[in-house]
Design a protein around this motif. Structure first.
Motif, PDB file in Angstrom:
ATOM      1  N   ALA A   1       0.840  -1.140  -0.211  1.00  0.00           N
ATOM      2  CA  ALA A   1      -0.069  -0.019   0.076  1.00  0.00           C
ATOM      3  C   ALA A   1       0.912   1.257  -0.013  1.00  0.00           C
ATOM      4  N   LEU A   2       0.343   2.503  -0.369  1.00  0.00           N
ATOM      5  CA  LEU A   2       0.872   3.709  -0.288  1.00  0.00           C
ATOM      6  C   LEU A   2       0.528   4.558   0.665  1.00  0.00           C
ATOM      7  N   LEU A   3       1.322   5.271   1.740  1.00  0.00           N
ATOM      8  CA  LEU A   3       0.756   5.966   2.766  1.00  0.00           C
ATOM      9  C   LEU A   3       1.200   7.375   2.463  1.00  0.00           C
ATOM     10  N   ILE A   4       0.406   8.205   2.504  1.00  0.00           N
ATOM     11  CA  ILE A   4       0.539   9.633   2.121  1.00  0.00           C
ATOM     12  C   ILE A   4       0.301  10.521   3.441  1.00  0.00           C
ATOM     13  N   GLN A   5       1.185  11.361   3.960  1.00  0.00           N
ATOM     14  CA  GLN A   5       0.787  12.180   5.007  1.00  0.00           C
ATOM     15  C   GLN A   5       1.617  13.612   4.724  1.00  0.00           C
ATOM     16  N   PRO A   6       1.173  14.683   5.494  1.00  0.00           N
ATOM     17  CA  PRO A   6       1.838  16.018   5.457  1.00  0.00           C
ATOM     18  C   PRO A   6       3.229  15.777   6.139  1.00  0.00           C
ATOM     19  N   MET A   7       3.989  16.989   5.596  1.00  0.00           N
ATOM     20  CA  MET A   7       5.558  16.953   6.410  1.00  0.00           C
ATOM     21  C   MET A   7       4.987  18.236   7.440  1.00  0.00           C
ATOM     22  N   VAL A   8       5.904  18.060   8.704  1.00  0.00           N
ATOM     23  CA  VAL A   8       5.619  19.272   9.426  1.00  0.00           C
ATOM     24  C   VAL A   8       7.078  19.418   9.839  1.00  0.00           C
ATOM     25  N   TYR A   9       7.523  20.668  10.262  1.00  0.00           N
ATOM     26  CA  TYR A   9       9.034  21.065  10.531  1.00  0.00           C
ATOM     27  C   TYR A   9       8.940  21.571  11.897  1.00  0.00           C
ATOM     28  N   GLY A  10      10.210  21.112  12.569  1.00  0.00           N
ATOM     29  CA  GLY A  10      10.437  21.623  14.104  1.00  0.00           C
ATOM     30  C   GLY A  10      11.268  23.014  14.148  1.00  0.00           C
ATOM     31  N   ASN A  11      11.377  23.565  12.719  1.00  0.00           N
ATOM     32  CA  ASN A  11      11.972  24.738  12.685  1.00  0.00           C
ATOM     33  C   ASN A  11      11.312  25.651  11.931  1.00  0.00           C
ATOM     34  N   TYR A  12       9.977  25.572  12.122  1.00  0.00           N
ATOM     35  CA  TYR A  12       8.905  26.176  11.251  1.00  0.00           C
ATOM     36  C   TYR A  12       8.380  27.651  12.161  1.00  0.00           C
ATOM     37  N   GLY A  13       9.460  28.089  12.870  1.00  0.00           N
ATOM     38  CA  GLY A  13       9.078  29.259  13.654  1.00  0.00           C
ATOM     39  C   GLY A  13       9.439  29.038  15.040  1.00  0.00           C
ATOM     40  N   LYS A  14       9.008  30.258  15.770  1.00  0.00           N
ATOM     41  CA  LYS A  14       9.600  30.161  17.284  1.00  0.00           C
ATOM     42  C   LYS A  14       8.943  29.111  18.018  1.00  0.00           C
ATOM     43  N   ASN A  15       7.759  28.884  17.786  1.00  0.00           N
ATOM     44  CA  ASN A  15       6.866  27.984  18.729  1.00  0.00           C
ATOM     45  C   ASN A  15       6.948  26.601  17.878  1.00  0.00           C
ATOM     46  N   SER A  16       8.119  26.338  17.457  1.00  0.00           N
ATOM     47  CA  SER A  16       8.310  25.061  16.849  1.00  0.00           C
ATOM     48  C   SER A  16       9.463  24.174  17.482  1.00  0.00           C
ATOM     49  N   GLY A  17       9.660  22.772  17.135  1.00  0.00           N
ATOM     50  CA  GLY A  17      10.814  21.898  17.761  1.00  0.00           C
ATOM     51  C   GLY A  17      10.450  20.505  17.335  1.00  0.00           C
ATOM     52  N   SER A  18      11.326  19.766  17.497  1.00  0.00           N
ATOM     53  CA  SER A  18      11.114  18.295  17.271  1.00  0.00           C
ATOM     54  C   SER A  18      11.942  17.493  18.380  1.00  0.00           C
ATOM     55  N   GLY A  19      11.379  16.396  18.855  1.00  0.00           N
ATOM     56  CA  GLY A  19      11.800  15.455  19.812  1.00  0.00           C
ATOM     57  C   GLY A  19      11.612  13.776  19.661  1.00  0.00           C
ATOM     58  N   LEU A  20      12.373  13.389  20.435  1.00  0.00           N
ATOM     59  CA  LEU A  20      12.365  11.897  20.641  1.00  0.00           C
ATOM     60  C   LEU A  20      12.429  11.510  21.796  1.00  0.00           C
ATOM     61  N   PHE A  21      11.562  10.459  22.370  1.00  0.00           N
ATOM     62  CA  PHE A  21      11.568  10.021  24.040  1.00  0.00           C
ATOM     63  C   PHE A  21      11.242   8.584  24.160  1.00  0.00           C
ATOM     64  N   PHE A  22      11.723   8.129  25.145  1.00  0.00           N
ATOM     65  CA  PHE A  22      11.265   6.953  25.491  1.00  0.00           C
ATOM     66  C   PHE A  22      10.002   6.947  26.460  1.00  0.00           C
ATOM     67  N   THR A  23       9.247   6.140  26.391  1.00  0.00           N
ATOM     68  CA  THR A  23       7.868   6.443  27.523  1.00  0.00           C
ATOM     69  C   THR A  23       8.247   6.311  29.010  1.00  0.00           C
ATOM     70  N   ARG A  24       9.518   5.725  29.298  1.00  0.00           N
ATOM     71  CA  ARG A  24       9.847   5.969  30.553  1.00  0.00           C
ATOM     72  C   ARG A  24      11.530   5.488  30.689  1.00  0.00           C
ATOM     73  N   ASN A  25      12.174   5.610  31.666  1.00  0.00           N
ATOM     74  CA  ASN A  25      13.519   5.135  31.747  1.00  0.00           C
ATOM     75  C   ASN A  25      13.870   3.961  31.410  1.00  0.00           C
ATOM     76  N   ILE A  26      14.753   3.724  30.248  1.00  0.00           N
ATOM     77  CA  ILE A  26      15.020   2.462  29.618  1.00  0.00           C
ATOM     78  C   ILE A  26      15.806   1.852  30.416  1.00  0.00           C
ATOM     79  N   VAL A  27      16.705   2.216  31.608  1.00  0.00           N
ATOM     80  CA  VAL A  27      17.614   1.399  32.456  1.00  0.00           C
ATOM     81  C   VAL A  27      16.829   1.092  33.688  1.00  0.00           C
ATOM     82  N   THR A  28      16.125   2.097  34.425  1.00  0.00           N
ATOM     83  CA  THR A  28      15.470   1.717  35.563  1.00  0.00           C
ATOM     84  C   THR A  28      14.036   1.502  35.433  1.00  0.00           C
TER      85      THR A  28
END
Length: 887
Positions: free
Chosen positions: A233-260
């Motif tokens: 199948a083909l999946l089509i989605q918009p692009m969004v950018y974390g550098n699209y102005g002052k109230n923008s940004g990008s991030g990545l995280f784990f749902t909790r501490n992956i060690v403890t």
């Protein structure tokens, strides 16, 4: 056509379950997140029914209708000069992995580029054009290759090489973009490979890319001989950018501490930045209150849905937070896995069965031993490979003798110095046990998983690594071109899975904490599903190990090796004196001193194990193993003898020691055979056991001793040792008579106890029907039973076992996984023994006891328990619980 295009977003997806197979893996991921009402970027899917057969003219109105929904949702417009909507197309096969590259930034044409630059700047905008062109040219290159169009393939490849050098990727995260003029020239050269409209009309560009992907899918199907509809199948989605102005940004995280496993978001946020490449971010928990609350809500829903820790990427564009994707986490610790499962169990998201079955028994090794913090060993010189004897990680200064490590330990205690020590020896013996206990780990070069060093290390929770290629000369060891000298610091890293490593230097270790890690909570859960029909005991020789084993869920002691009680420095020379005694009178005199020591040990064990059976194996090891092996040990023993008023020259001492040596000691004068020759030794041990038992009983302790006689080959031996014998004026006092004498002396009621034997010889297994007349329980010593059945030395077989493995002559390591012939002997012994004595209790106490495959066999064969080292008890309990739940 309309029914094959599926829109999702705002939690309003209408895709039916019977259509999920048609939208591919990526499509199902997106739809699942939408059904959870998470802020996933909206989009639509061209399903596999039409992805390789659609007609562009018929698709156009449906395409525009869905694009209109995206434009409205994001307040952008495809091809706009002010606020352009850009898209990505992801090929979504049914399998998790795709050979098709995703294409980003679709819609970047001459008009929209101008509007895009206003928001992100000239340099970044050109960079994203490069990414668009690279994605499309990758598709074009695959098509040219399948069509055997070598001229076009070369033209595409030449342009792709230039583009690769000019974009910032993970491999080139510190790279800088070339000047704008250079970038524009590269873009211009690339666009010559496409129709003119490709760079001018955004909708044409999208249509063109969809057509080329369709073409590639068709060619791939033809090349693979596929028949029928595509599964892509083909999946089509918009692009969004974390550098699209002052109230923008990008991030990545784990749902909790992956060690403890602590329920705190762990990750990074990159303010006003597209992604993490070449950027320094801040703690994700420092995003605005509005967005941190959304991220926590996402976390809670994701963990409840997938029932594990997940990795999440998100983008904030113009103060709107969008979930980009979520994935499994491969680097998370077992501690974190357990913590999230226990939390989900408390919230009634999962049940006991799910929690217990979600952890592999072998994973628990990670919670029981220290782990190397991998960030601390960057740049360290290292040596990889070897045989894992006991898992975990250990750091310390290297010492090459028991005396050397003992002196270093004493000095460290006296001065408050570093007590982190590593014992490095070709092999260890009985009198090296104390050195193993003092050390953090053992590095040896002889034997393997079942070698003495490995077995003792597992018992004491130490690390053991066998490096067959290591050469020891004096006070230095050589592995390849690396030399380790006495006093050098090394780090042993012996994972349960993967290759062991020796690091030269001191790593940082993550220490285990059974309570904080959730291990004890897991043990409590697991024990609910371990019944009296089959359970776990522990191999333990002291009260400290016994107490820890109880916390880990042990139901008694299955093997107390009494010979291990004599290895401490203040005891070993006394024991050696007893061995070398010239007559019975002198031997009994020394044995009386040893009895005081053994009585104290047994008393302490009985107190800890109140109400649980304690199986005590009488002296087993060959006597020569206790004698001095080095000059330092010999000097120490001579000093002891002198203080005892015994003056022996070195040659006299050597001569007496040599008398004890045997060509094949494992099949020689050991176990019950020592008792036949020197009955006073077992008399002392029996007395010590029952004197300790009566003392504990008078203090309110429930004492349940089981006396195990080792190395029995026929019923006559055990009959003699249990009941005694009188012949021609010679009286052999059996253990029943000794226990009665102790009871009379104590003025106490009889203590209930059992007498049994260790089945470790094929003759004993075959003769189990006769032996069980005098034995109330059998304990299978599978290390020796494997040796004597297969004729393999557990200490030497590693030298030639790789050759056997190469030709498939034997299945795995027989000292880890029970051999089929050994299994057959166990089944014979259980069957024949039980026919004679229906209430016969049977257990396995060899090193095989914690292996889940072996445990399954033991349960099926009708055994009552397995007994294993302290740190294997939780592993065995988890395996049993999983098997019980599966039934």
């Amino acid at each position: 056509m309309k029914s094959s295009i599926h829109f999702f977003g705002e939690g309003k997806t209408k895709i039916q379950d019977n259509c999920l197979e048609n939208i591919g893996y990526r499509g199902r991921q997106a739809v699942a997140l939408d059904k959870m009402k998470l802020p996933i970027l909206p989009g639509f899917i061209i399903d596999s029914e039409v992805s390789s057969t659609f007609d562009s003219k018929k698709l156009e109105p449906v395409l525009k209708s869905n694009l209109g929904k995206l434009e409205k949702k994001l307040n952008k417009e495809l091809g706009s000069k002010e606020n352009p909507l850009l898209l990505k197309v992801v090929v979504s096969p049914n399998l998790q992995f795709s050979n098709y590259p995703p294409i980003h930034n679709i819609g970047l044409v001459e008009p929209s580029l101008e509007g895009f630059i206003k928001h992100v700047g000239d340099n970044f905008a050109l960079h994203e054009v490069h990414f668009l062109l690279r994605g499309v040219l990758d598709i074009e290159a695959k098509i040219a290759e399948l069509e055997s169009n070598e001229d076009r393939l070369k033209s595409i490849s030449d342009v792709l090489k230039i583009i690769e050098k000019q974009i910032i990727t993970e491999e080139n995260s510190d790279g800088k973009m070339p000047p704008a003029a250079t970038q524009k020239k590269t873009i211009s050269n690339a666009l010559e490979l496409f129709p003119d409209e490709f760079s001018k009309d955004a909708f044409f560009q999208l249509n063109y890319i969809l057509e080329r992907i369709k073409c590639l899918i068709q060619l791939e199907e033809k090349a693979e001989g596929a028949i029928g509809d595509s599964e892509t199948a083909l999946l089509i989605q918009p692009m969004v950018y974390g550098n699209y102005g002052k109230n923008s940004g990008s991030g990545l995280f784990f749902t909790r501490n992956i060690v403890t496993g602590e329920k705190v978001l762990q990750g990074t946020f990159f303010k006003e930045t597209f992604n993490e490449l070449g950027s320094e971010g801040m703690d994700v928990n420092k995003v605005s209150k509005k967005h941190i609350q959304t991220l926590k809500e996402i976390r809670d829903k994701i963990e409840k849905e997938f029932k594990e820790i997940r990795s999440i990427r998100f983008t904030i564009e113009d103060d709107n937070l969008w979930l980009i994707d979520q994935r499994p986490v491969h680097g998370k610790s077992t501690r974190a896995d357990i913590r999230v499962l226990l939390d989900l169990l408390a919230d009634k998201v999962i049940d006991d069965k799910y929690a217990i079955n979600s952890i592999k028994p072998s994973q628990l090794n990670e919670l029981l031993h220290p782990m190397v913090d991998t960030t601390s060993v960057k740049g360290f010189k290292s040596i990889t490979g070897g045989i894992s004897g006991a898992p975990g990680s250990a750091i310390g200064k290297v010492y090459f003798t028991t005396e050397g490590i003992t002196e270093a330990y004493k000095e460290a205690v006296k001065t408050g110095g570093d007590k982190n020590l590593i014992l490095c020896m070709a092999a260890t013996y009985a009198d090296d046990v104390k050195a193993v206990e003092m050390s953090n780990g053992v590095l040896s070069c002889e034997g393997g998983y079942s070698a003495h060093a490995s077995v003792v290390a597992r018992q004491y929770g130490k690390v053991s690594l066998v490096k067959p290629d290591m050469k020891i000369t004096g006070k230095k060891a050589t592995i390849g071109n690396v030399t380790i000298k006495e006093g050098d610091y090394i780090t042993l890293d012996v994972p349960y899975y993967g290759d062991p490593t020796v690091y030269l230097g001191t790593a940082d270790l993550i220490e285990p904490d059974p309570k904080e890690s959730g291990l004890l909570d897991l043990v409590a859960l697991v024990k609910k599903y371990v019944t009296d029909d089959f359970f776990v005991r522990v191999n333990a020789d002291n009260a400290k190990s016994a107490d820890l084993a109880l916390k880990f869920g042990a139901e008694g002691i299955g093997l107390c090796r009494t010979e291990h009680m004599f290895f401490q420095e203040e005891r070993i020379n006394l024991f050696r004196h007893m061995i070398l005694a010239e007559d019975k009178k002198e031997r009994v005199k020394v044995l009386n001193k040893l009895k005081t020591i053994q009585k104290k040990d047994f008393y302490e064990i009985f107190k800890v194990m109140s109400g649980k059976e304690v199986t005590i194996r009488l002296l087993d090891a060959p006597l020569h193993e206790f004698m001095p092996h080095t000059k330092e040990q010999l000097d120490s023993f001579k000093e002891y003898l002198t203080s005892a008023g015994i003056n022996l020259t070195k040659s006299q001492l050597d001569e007496r020691t040599q008398r004890l040596e045997e060509v094949n000691p494992m099949l020689g004068h050991r176990g019950s055979r020592i008792a036949v020759s020197y009955p006073e030794i077992y008399e002392m041990q029996i007395s010590a056991i029952f004197e300790a038992a009566h003392k504990a009983k008078k203090e309110g302790v429930e004492v349940l001793p089981e006396i195990m006689v080792p190395l029995i080959m026929n019923s006559n031996e055990i009959k003699l040792l249990v009941f005694g014998k009188k012949i021609e004026g010679l009286t052999y006092k059996g253990l029943l008579e000794v226990s009665d004498e102790v009871q009379t002396k104590a003025g106490d009621d009889p203590i209930p106890f059992k007498v049994g034997t260790m089945i470790e010889l094929p003759a004993a297994a075959v003769g189990a029907g006769e032996i069980s007349k005098y034995a109330q329980f059998f304990s299978f010593g599978t290390n020796d039973l494997t040796q004597t059945t297969l004729g393999l030395s557990r200490d030497d077989f590693n030298a030639f076992m790789p050759d056997y493995t190469q030709f498939d002559l034997i299945e795995g390591n027989p000292f880890q996984k029970l051999d089929s012939n050994v299994k057959e002997l166990i089944k014979i012994a259980v069957r024949r023994g039980s026919l004679t004595r229906p209430d016969l209790k049977t257990g396995l106490c060899g090193e095989h006891g914690a292996n889940p495959d072996n445990i399954k066999f033991c349960m099926d064969a009708g055994l009552n328990y397995v007994s294993c080292s302290v740190y294997s008890v939780p592993i065995a309990n988890l395996a049993i619980a999983q098997m019980n739940l599966s039934e």
